[in-house]
Motif scaffolding. Structure first.
Motif, PDB file in Angstrom:
ATOM      1  N   PRO A  15       0.792  -1.228   0.000  1.00 29.12           N
ATOM      2  CA  PRO A  15       0.000   0.000   0.000  1.00 29.12           C
ATOM      3  C   PRO A  15       0.831   1.287   0.000  1.00 29.12           C
ATOM      4  O   PRO A  15       0.319   2.340  -0.368  1.00 29.12           O
ATOM      5  N   LYS A  16       2.087   1.205   0.360  1.00 32.64           N
ATOM      6  CA  LYS A  16       2.941   2.399   0.390  1.00 32.64           C
ATOM      7  C   LYS A  16       3.824   2.527  -0.849  1.00 32.64           C
ATOM      8  O   LYS A  16       4.652   3.427  -0.926  1.00 32.64           O
ATOM      9  N   LEU A  17       3.639   1.653  -1.837  1.00 33.97           N
ATOM     10  CA  LEU A  17       4.440   1.695  -3.058  1.00 33.97           C
ATOM     11  C   LEU A  17       4.281   3.053  -3.728  1.00 33.97           C
ATOM     12  O   LEU A  17       3.176   3.482  -4.032  1.00 33.97           O
ATOM     13  N   SER A  18       5.399   3.736  -3.948  1.00 32.85           N
ATOM     14  CA  SER A  18       5.333   5.070  -4.561  1.00 32.85           C
ATOM     15  C   SER A  18       6.022   5.131  -5.916  1.00 32.85           C
ATOM     16  O   SER A  18       5.775   6.050  -6.686  1.00 32.85           O
ATOM     17  N   GLN A  19       6.883   4.156  -6.227  1.00 38.05           N
ATOM     18  CA  GLN A  19       7.585   4.142  -7.508  1.00 38.05           C
ATOM     19  C   GLN A  19       7.537   2.734  -8.084  1.00 38.05           C
ATOM     20  O   GLN A  19       7.720   1.758  -7.369  1.00 38.05           O
ATOM     21  N   LEU A  20       7.295   2.681  -9.407  1.00 45.37           N
ATOM     22  CA  LEU A  20       7.266   1.388 -10.066  1.00 45.37           C
ATOM     23  C   LEU A  20       7.869   1.523 -11.450  1.00 45.37           C
ATOM     24  O   LEU A  20       7.467   2.386 -12.231  1.00 45.37           O
ATOM     25  N   SER A  21       8.858   0.690 -11.724  1.00 45.95           N
ATOM     26  CA  SER A  21       9.505   0.665 -13.032  1.00 45.95           C
ATOM     27  C   SER A  21       9.108  -0.615 -13.747  1.00 45.95           C
ATOM     28  O   SER A  21       9.350  -1.709 -13.243  1.00 45.95           O
ATOM     29  N   LEU A  22       8.518  -0.460 -14.902  1.00 44.65           N
ATOM     30  CA  LEU A  22       8.130  -1.592 -15.729  1.00 44.65           C
ATOM     31  C   LEU A  22       8.803  -1.456 -17.085  1.00 44.65           C
ATOM     32  O   LEU A  22       8.168  -1.482 -18.129  1.00 44.65           O
ATOM     33  N   HIS A  23      10.127  -1.303 -17.056  1.00 40.84           N
ATOM     34  CA  HIS A  23      10.921  -1.151 -18.279  1.00 40.84           C
ATOM     35  C   HIS A  23      10.939  -2.457 -19.059  1.00 40.84           C
ATOM     36  O   HIS A  23      11.145  -3.524 -18.488  1.00 40.84           O
ATOM     37  N   ASN A  24      10.737  -2.350 -20.360  1.00 45.59           N
ATOM     38  CA  ASN A  24      10.905  -3.492 -21.263  1.00 45.59           C
ATOM     39  C   ASN A  24      10.183  -4.754 -20.789  1.00 45.59           C
ATOM     40  O   ASN A  24      10.752  -5.841 -20.791  1.00 45.59           O
ATOM     41  N   CYS A  25       8.940  -4.600 -20.396  1.00 40.45           N
ATOM     42  CA  CYS A  25       8.163  -5.748 -19.925  1.00 40.45           C
ATOM     43  C   CYS A  25       7.172  -6.256 -20.962  1.00 40.45           C
ATOM     44  O   CYS A  25       6.361  -7.118 -20.657  1.00 40.45           O
ATOM     45  N   ASN A  26       7.215  -5.706 -22.160  1.00 38.54           N
ATOM     46  CA  ASN A  26       6.353  -6.160 -23.245  1.00 38.54           C
ATOM     47  C   ASN A  26       4.873  -6.089 -22.868  1.00 38.54           C
ATOM     48  O   ASN A  26       4.080  -6.947 -23.236  1.00 38.54           O
ATOM     49  N   LEU A  43       5.710   6.409 -12.243  1.00 34.92           N
ATOM     50  CA  LEU A  43       5.469   5.226 -13.048  1.00 34.92           C
ATOM     51  C   LEU A  43       6.344   5.294 -14.289  1.00 34.92           C
ATOM     52  O   LEU A  43       6.299   6.266 -15.041  1.00 34.92           O
ATOM     53  N   PHE A  44       7.153   4.265 -14.489  1.00 32.52           N
ATOM     54  CA  PHE A  44       8.106   4.221 -15.595  1.00 32.52           C
ATOM     55  C   PHE A  44       7.718   3.080 -16.532  1.00 32.52           C
ATOM     56  O   PHE A  44       7.727   1.916 -16.136  1.00 32.52           O
ATOM     57  N   VAL A  66       4.574  11.621 -11.994  1.00 32.93           N
ATOM     58  CA  VAL A  66       5.645  11.556 -12.984  1.00 32.93           C
ATOM     59  C   VAL A  66       5.454  10.278 -13.800  1.00 32.93           C
ATOM     60  O   VAL A  66       5.386   9.184 -13.247  1.00 32.93           O
ATOM     61  N   LEU A  67       5.371  10.465 -15.109  1.00 37.97           N
ATOM     62  CA  LEU A  67       5.187   9.343 -16.014  1.00 37.97           C
ATOM     63  C   LEU A  67       6.301   9.358 -17.048  1.00 37.97           C
ATOM     64  O   LEU A  67       6.495  10.352 -17.746  1.00 37.97           O
ATOM     65  N   ASN A  68       7.032   8.254 -17.125  1.00 34.95           N
ATOM     66  CA  ASN A  68       8.125   8.146 -18.079  1.00 34.95           C
ATOM     67  C   ASN A  68       7.721   7.179 -19.183  1.00 34.95           C
ATOM     68  O   ASN A  68       7.533   5.991 -18.937  1.00 34.95           O
ATOM     69  N   LEU A  69       7.579   7.730 -20.398  1.00 25.88           N
ATOM     70  CA  LEU A  69       7.203   6.936 -21.570  1.00 25.88           C
ATOM     71  C   LEU A  69       8.325   6.899 -22.594  1.00 25.88           C
ATOM     72  O   LEU A  69       8.085   6.751 -23.790  1.00 25.88           O
ATOM     73  N   SER A  70       9.536   7.017 -22.154  1.00 25.86           N
ATOM     74  CA  SER A  70      10.692   7.026 -23.060  1.00 25.86           C
ATOM     75  C   SER A  70      10.810   5.710 -23.818  1.00 25.86           C
ATOM     76  O   SER A  70      10.348   4.659 -23.365  1.00 25.86           O
ATOM     77  N   ASP A  71      11.447   5.789 -24.987  1.00 28.98           N
ATOM     78  CA  ASP A  71      11.794   4.606 -25.786  1.00 28.98           C
ATOM     79  C   ASP A  71      10.582   3.771 -26.209  1.00 28.98           C
ATOM     80  O   ASP A  71      10.614   2.543 -26.151  1.00 28.98           O
ATOM     81  N   ASN A  72       9.518   4.425 -26.647  1.00 27.86           N
ATOM     82  CA  ASN A  72       8.315   3.703 -27.046  1.00 27.86           C
ATOM     83  C   ASN A  72       7.841   4.022 -28.461  1.00 27.86           C
ATOM     84  O   ASN A  72       6.741   3.641 -28.831  1.00 27.86           O
ATOM     85  N   ASN A  73       8.636   4.725 -29.240  1.00 25.28           N
ATOM     86  CA  ASN A  73       8.264   5.070 -30.620  1.00 25.28           C
ATOM     87  C   ASN A  73       6.933   5.814 -30.704  1.00 25.28           C
ATOM     88  O   ASN A  73       6.163   5.624 -31.640  1.00 25.28           O
ATOM     89  N   ILE A  74       6.648   6.653 -29.732  1.00 28.94           N
ATOM     90  CA  ILE A  74       5.402   7.420 -29.710  1.00 28.94           C
ATOM     91  C   ILE A  74       5.527   8.589 -30.679  1.00 28.94           C
ATOM     92  O   ILE A  74       6.513   9.316 -30.660  1.00 28.94           O
ATOM     93  N   GLU A  75       4.508   8.759 -31.502  1.00 33.35           N
ATOM     94  CA  GLU A  75       4.485   9.873 -32.448  1.00 33.35           C
ATOM     95  C   GLU A  75       3.503  10.959 -32.025  1.00 33.35           C
ATOM     96  O   GLU A  75       3.738  12.143 -32.265  1.00 33.35           O
ATOM     97  N   ASN A  76       2.390  10.567 -31.426  1.00 30.22           N
ATOM     98  CA  ASN A  76       1.366  11.511 -30.978  1.00 30.22           C
ATOM     99  C   ASN A  76       0.763  11.035 -29.673  1.00 30.22           C
ATOM    100  O   ASN A  76       0.654   9.830 -29.443  1.00 30.22           O
ATOM    101  N   THR A  85      -5.305  13.934 -16.390  1.00 30.90           N
ATOM    102  CA  THR A  85      -4.337  13.354 -15.457  1.00 30.90           C
ATOM    103  C   THR A  85      -3.940  14.386 -14.407  1.00 30.90           C
ATOM    104  O   THR A  85      -4.228  15.570 -14.541  1.00 30.90           O
ATOM    105  N   ASN A  86      -3.229  13.933 -13.389  1.00 28.35           N
ATOM    106  CA  ASN A  86      -2.631  14.820 -12.386  1.00 28.35           C
ATOM    107  C   ASN A  86      -1.123  14.910 -12.588  1.00 28.35           C
ATOM    108  O   ASN A  86      -0.388  15.219 -11.657  1.00 28.35           O
ATOM    109  N   LEU A  87      -0.671  14.609 -13.787  1.00 25.52           N
ATOM    110  CA  LEU A  87       0.761  14.596 -14.062  1.00 25.52           C
ATOM    111  C   LEU A  87       1.387  15.966 -13.857  1.00 25.52           C
ATOM    112  O   LEU A  87       0.821  16.980 -14.249  1.00 25.52           O
TER     113      LEU A  87
END
Length: 117
Positions: A15-26, A43-44, A66-76, A85-87
């Motif tokens: 319940p206290k989780l404040s950061q989560l990295s899900l890099h390269n998890c397909n 959230l990464f 904070v939302l990190n969407l790096s390295d995802n080939n996003i165009e728009n 969002t509350n980002l």
């Protein structure tokens, strides 16, 4: 990071989780367990290019700042989805965001800090 999980069963016990990295998890969708993490602020999702990021923006927990969407080939990205969002910070490094879309994103939320390299 680097797992092929489609479920994150067990997060409800953190319940206290404040950061989560899900890099390269397909991942193709946000795991439903994220919505039980009421204190999740960072959230990464780097390297999960199979995701529909407009849908992600509509679904991310309201606690995420904070939302990190790096390295995802996003165009728009859907600016209407960003508004709800509350980002405070959106990291878009190594994507293909168009200049016009970036301008729309910045106009939609002037307080949102965008990092784009």
């Amino acid at each position: 990071s680097g797992n092929n999980w489609q479920s994150l069963d067990g997060l409800q016990y953190l319940p206290k989780l404040s950061q989560l990295s899900l890099h390269n998890c397909n991942l193709s969708v946000l795991p439903k367990e994220l919505f039980q993490c009421k204190k999740l602020e960072y959230l990464f999702l780097l390297g999960n290019s199979n995701m529909d990021f407009d849908k992600v923006l509509k679904e991310i927990p309201i606690s995420v700042k904070v939302l990190n969407l790096s390295d995802n080939n996003i165009e728009n990205l859907d600016t209407d989805a960003l508004i709800i969002t509350n980002l405070q910070k959106l990291i878009l490094n190594n994507n293909n965001i168009s200049e016009s879309n970036l301008e729309k994103i910045q106009q939609a939320n002037k307080d949102l800090k965008i990092q784009l390299k």
